[in-house]
Write a protein that holds these residues in place. Structure first.
Motif, PDB file in Angstrom:
ATOM      1  N   PHE A  56      -8.015   6.742 -11.358  1.00 41.73           N
ATOM      2  CA  PHE A  56      -7.548   6.709 -10.273  1.00 41.73           C
ATOM      3  C   PHE A  56      -6.962   5.438  -9.547  1.00 41.73           C
ATOM      4  O   PHE A  56      -5.749   5.479  -9.229  1.00 41.73           O
ATOM      5  CB  PHE A  56      -8.396   7.295  -9.059  1.00 41.73           C
ATOM      6  CG  PHE A  56      -7.982   7.325  -7.673  1.00 41.73           C
ATOM      7  CD1 PHE A  56      -7.134   8.271  -6.971  1.00 41.73           C
ATOM      8  CD2 PHE A  56      -8.398   6.376  -6.900  1.00 41.73           C
ATOM      9  CE1 PHE A  56      -6.619   8.358  -5.803  1.00 41.73           C
ATOM     10  CE2 PHE A  56      -7.896   6.158  -5.601  1.00 41.73           C
ATOM     11  CZ  PHE A  56      -6.880   7.244  -4.695  1.00 41.73           C
ATOM     12  N   HIS A  57      -7.820   4.203  -9.623  1.00 41.29           N
ATOM     13  CA  HIS A  57      -7.267   2.919  -9.054  1.00 41.29           C
ATOM     14  C   HIS A  57      -6.124   2.483 -10.027  1.00 41.29           C
ATOM     15  O   HIS A  57      -5.373   1.838  -9.615  1.00 41.29           O
ATOM     16  CB  HIS A  57      -8.594   2.198  -8.947  1.00 41.29           C
ATOM     17  CG  HIS A  57      -9.348   2.700  -7.827  1.00 41.29           C
ATOM     18  ND1 HIS A  57      -9.051   2.481  -6.533  1.00 41.29           N
ATOM     19  CD2 HIS A  57     -10.522   3.200  -7.698  1.00 41.29           C
ATOM     20  CE1 HIS A  57      -9.884   2.792  -5.687  1.00 41.29           C
ATOM     21  NE2 HIS A  57     -10.743   3.435  -6.389  1.00 41.29           N
ATOM     22  N   MET A 100      -3.326   4.263  -8.843  1.00 39.96           N
ATOM     23  CA  MET A 100      -2.702   3.693  -7.639  1.00 39.96           C
ATOM     24  C   MET A 100      -1.919   2.390  -7.766  1.00 39.96           C
ATOM     25  O   MET A 100      -0.718   2.245  -7.140  1.00 39.96           O
ATOM     26  CB  MET A 100      -3.558   3.351  -6.524  1.00 39.96           C
ATOM     27  CG  MET A 100      -4.546   4.668  -6.289  1.00 39.96           C
ATOM     28  SD  MET A 100      -3.269   5.730  -5.274  1.00 39.96           S
ATOM     29  CE  MET A 100      -3.101   6.948  -6.547  1.00 39.96           C
ATOM     30  N   VAL A 101      -2.465   1.460  -8.760  1.00 36.41           N
ATOM     31  CA  VAL A 101      -1.413   0.560  -9.057  1.00 36.41           C
ATOM     32  C   VAL A 101      -0.204   0.584  -9.409  1.00 36.41           C
ATOM     33  O   VAL A 101       0.825   0.419  -8.970  1.00 36.41           O
ATOM     34  CB  VAL A 101      -2.236  -0.487 -10.118  1.00 36.41           C
ATOM     35  CG1 VAL A 101      -1.327  -1.595 -10.746  1.00 36.41           C
ATOM     36  CG2 VAL A 101      -3.481  -1.155  -9.732  1.00 36.41           C
ATOM     37  N   PHE A 113      -6.196   1.201  -0.120  1.00 36.88           N
ATOM     38  CA  PHE A 113      -5.949   0.017  -0.354  1.00 36.88           C
ATOM     39  C   PHE A 113      -4.850  -0.360  -1.010  1.00 36.88           C
ATOM     40  O   PHE A 113      -3.748   0.127  -1.508  1.00 36.88           O
ATOM     41  CB  PHE A 113      -7.334  -0.004  -1.523  1.00 36.88           C
ATOM     42  CG  PHE A 113      -8.601   0.182  -1.196  1.00 36.88           C
ATOM     43  CD1 PHE A 113      -9.142  -0.656  -0.565  1.00 36.88           C
ATOM     44  CD2 PHE A 113      -9.330   1.079  -1.671  1.00 36.88           C
ATOM     45  CE1 PHE A 113     -10.366  -0.763  -0.193  1.00 36.88           C
ATOM     46  CE2 PHE A 113     -10.827   1.265  -1.622  1.00 36.88           C
ATOM     47  CZ  PHE A 113     -11.276   0.397  -0.411  1.00 36.88           C
ATOM     48  N   ILE A 147     -10.748  -3.112  -8.011  1.00 35.81           N
ATOM     49  CA  ILE A 147     -11.824  -1.973  -8.124  1.00 35.81           C
ATOM     50  C   ILE A 147     -11.665  -1.398  -9.417  1.00 35.81           C
ATOM     51  O   ILE A 147     -12.813  -1.055  -9.896  1.00 35.81           O
ATOM     52  CB  ILE A 147     -11.480  -0.787  -7.046  1.00 35.81           C
ATOM     53  CG1 ILE A 147     -11.505  -1.587  -5.683  1.00 35.81           C
ATOM     54  CG2 ILE A 147     -12.094   0.416  -7.119  1.00 35.81           C
ATOM     55  CD1 ILE A 147     -11.099  -0.709  -4.297  1.00 35.81           C
ATOM     56  N   ALA A 148     -10.653  -1.007 -10.037  1.00 39.50           N
ATOM     57  CA  ALA A 148     -10.360  -0.554 -11.416  1.00 39.50           C
ATOM     58  C   ALA A 148     -11.273  -1.538 -12.303  1.00 39.50           C
ATOM     59  O   ALA A 148     -12.067  -0.930 -13.203  1.00 39.50           O
ATOM     60  CB  ALA A 148      -8.889  -0.370 -11.892  1.00 39.50           C
ATOM     61  N   GLU A 188      -6.259  -4.658  -4.349  1.00 40.74           N
ATOM     62  CA  GLU A 188      -7.378  -4.302  -4.313  1.00 40.74           C
ATOM     63  C   GLU A 188      -7.523  -3.101  -5.323  1.00 40.74           C
ATOM     64  O   GLU A 188      -8.922  -3.164  -5.822  1.00 40.74           O
ATOM     65  CB  GLU A 188      -7.589  -3.809  -2.797  1.00 40.74           C
ATOM     66  CG  GLU A 188      -7.757  -4.929  -1.896  1.00 40.74           C
ATOM     67  CD  GLU A 188      -9.015  -5.827  -1.982  1.00 40.74           C
ATOM     68  OE1 GLU A 188     -10.244  -5.139  -2.399  1.00 40.74           O
ATOM     69  OE2 GLU A 188      -8.715  -7.032  -2.125  1.00 40.74           O
ATOM     70  N   ASN A 189      -6.619  -2.282  -5.501  1.00 39.47           N
ATOM     71  CA  ASN A 189      -6.846  -1.135  -6.568  1.00 39.47           C
ATOM     72  C   ASN A 189      -7.117  -1.493  -7.860  1.00 39.47           C
ATOM     73  O   ASN A 189      -7.784  -1.330  -8.433  1.00 39.47           O
ATOM     74  CB  ASN A 189      -5.677  -0.201  -6.411  1.00 39.47           C
ATOM     75  CG  ASN A 189      -5.762   0.805  -5.340  1.00 39.47           C
ATOM     76  OD1 ASN A 189      -6.393   1.830  -5.442  1.00 39.47           O
ATOM     77  ND2 ASN A 189      -4.910   0.888  -4.371  1.00 39.47           N
ATOM     78  N   ASN A 213     -12.542   7.502 -11.402  1.00 38.14           N
ATOM     79  CA  ASN A 213     -12.415   6.572 -10.485  1.00 38.14           C
ATOM     80  C   ASN A 213     -11.514   5.383 -11.004  1.00 38.14           C
ATOM     81  O   ASN A 213     -10.602   4.894 -10.523  1.00 38.14           O
ATOM     82  CB  ASN A 213     -13.735   5.766  -9.803  1.00 38.14           C
ATOM     83  CG  ASN A 213     -14.104   6.655  -8.523  1.00 38.14           C
ATOM     84  OD1 ASN A 213     -13.493   6.561  -7.585  1.00 38.14           O
ATOM     85  ND2 ASN A 213     -15.230   7.661  -8.735  1.00 38.14           N
ATOM     86  N   GLN A 269       0.934  -1.327   0.157  1.00 38.11           N
ATOM     87  CA  GLN A 269      -0.157  -0.011  -0.036  1.00 38.11           C
ATOM     88  C   GLN A 269       0.787   1.324  -0.030  1.00 38.11           C
ATOM     89  O   GLN A 269       2.067   1.095   0.423  1.00 38.11           O
ATOM     90  CB  GLN A 269      -0.711  -0.078   1.456  1.00 38.11           C
ATOM     91  CG  GLN A 269      -1.620  -1.144   1.580  1.00 38.11           C
ATOM     92  CD  GLN A 269      -2.079  -1.345   3.050  1.00 38.11           C
ATOM     93  OE1 GLN A 269      -1.686  -2.150   3.755  1.00 38.11           O
ATOM     94  NE2 GLN A 269      -3.148  -0.464   3.264  1.00 38.11           N
TER      95      GLN A 269
END
Length: 166
Positions: free
Chosen positions: A132-133, A136-137, A37, A45-46, A41-42, A129, A31
């Motif tokens: 965004f995810h 994050m990955v 997340f 979610i994506a 998880e990212n 969103n 993380q």
């Protein structure tokens, strides 16, 4: 020329798939901060955001594919199944102002006519969103030393090995 929402989502998920294939198994639990997340998880979610946005447009129940928890193999299968399912869905060709689409954004209930759903909800909620995810990955992987470039994220940029702006 009209841009296909399905194609746009497919392209972003394909880039996510490309990024995930380059990430070593041992960092999927990482993380950026303790209250955020994990990389796995990212990624899930994506993948889920793409179907969450598209399925209601074509009158399909929103599904999510979650394979083997948070392993690299499971995440890859999740993205591949999501891409396959998205590919199996019809294109949105005609918009119907009388057709309303409902969803929740956090604790906010969304109820929009189909054209507004695309222009407002897809473009202002689903795509940001999703990106965004995916970001994050990318950020977690880079933070952990994975060699990725902007080209891995967008599929267009290309830099020679060892190139850097800093």
């Amino acid at each position: 020329m009209q841009i296909s929402i399905k194609s746009l989502l497919h392209n972003h998920l394909s880039q996510l798939l490309s990024i995930v294939t380059k990430i070593p198994h041992e960092i999927f639990h990482k993380q950026l901060a303790p209250d955020m997340f994990s990389l796995a998880e990212n990624a899930k979610i994506a993948a889920n955001f793409s179907l969450r946005g598209y399925c209601p447009l074509v009158d399909q129940k929103t599904v999510a594919f979650e394979e083997d928890g948070s392993t690299k193999e499971g995440i890859l299968r999740t993205i591949q199944k999501t891409l396959s399912y998205l590919d199996s869905l019809p294109e949105v060709t005609d918009l119907d102002s009388s057709r309303r689409i409902n969803d929740k954004a956090g604790f906010t209930t969304v109820d929009l006519p189909q054209p507004q759903y695309i222009h407002q909800y897809i473009h202002q909620y689903i795509l940001p969103n999703l990106l965004f995810h995916i970001s994050m990955v990318y950020a977690i992987a880079r933070h952990c030393g994975v060699t990725l470039s902007k080209g891995d994220f967008d599929g267009f940029h290309s830099y020679p090995i060892g190139f850097g702006f800093i």
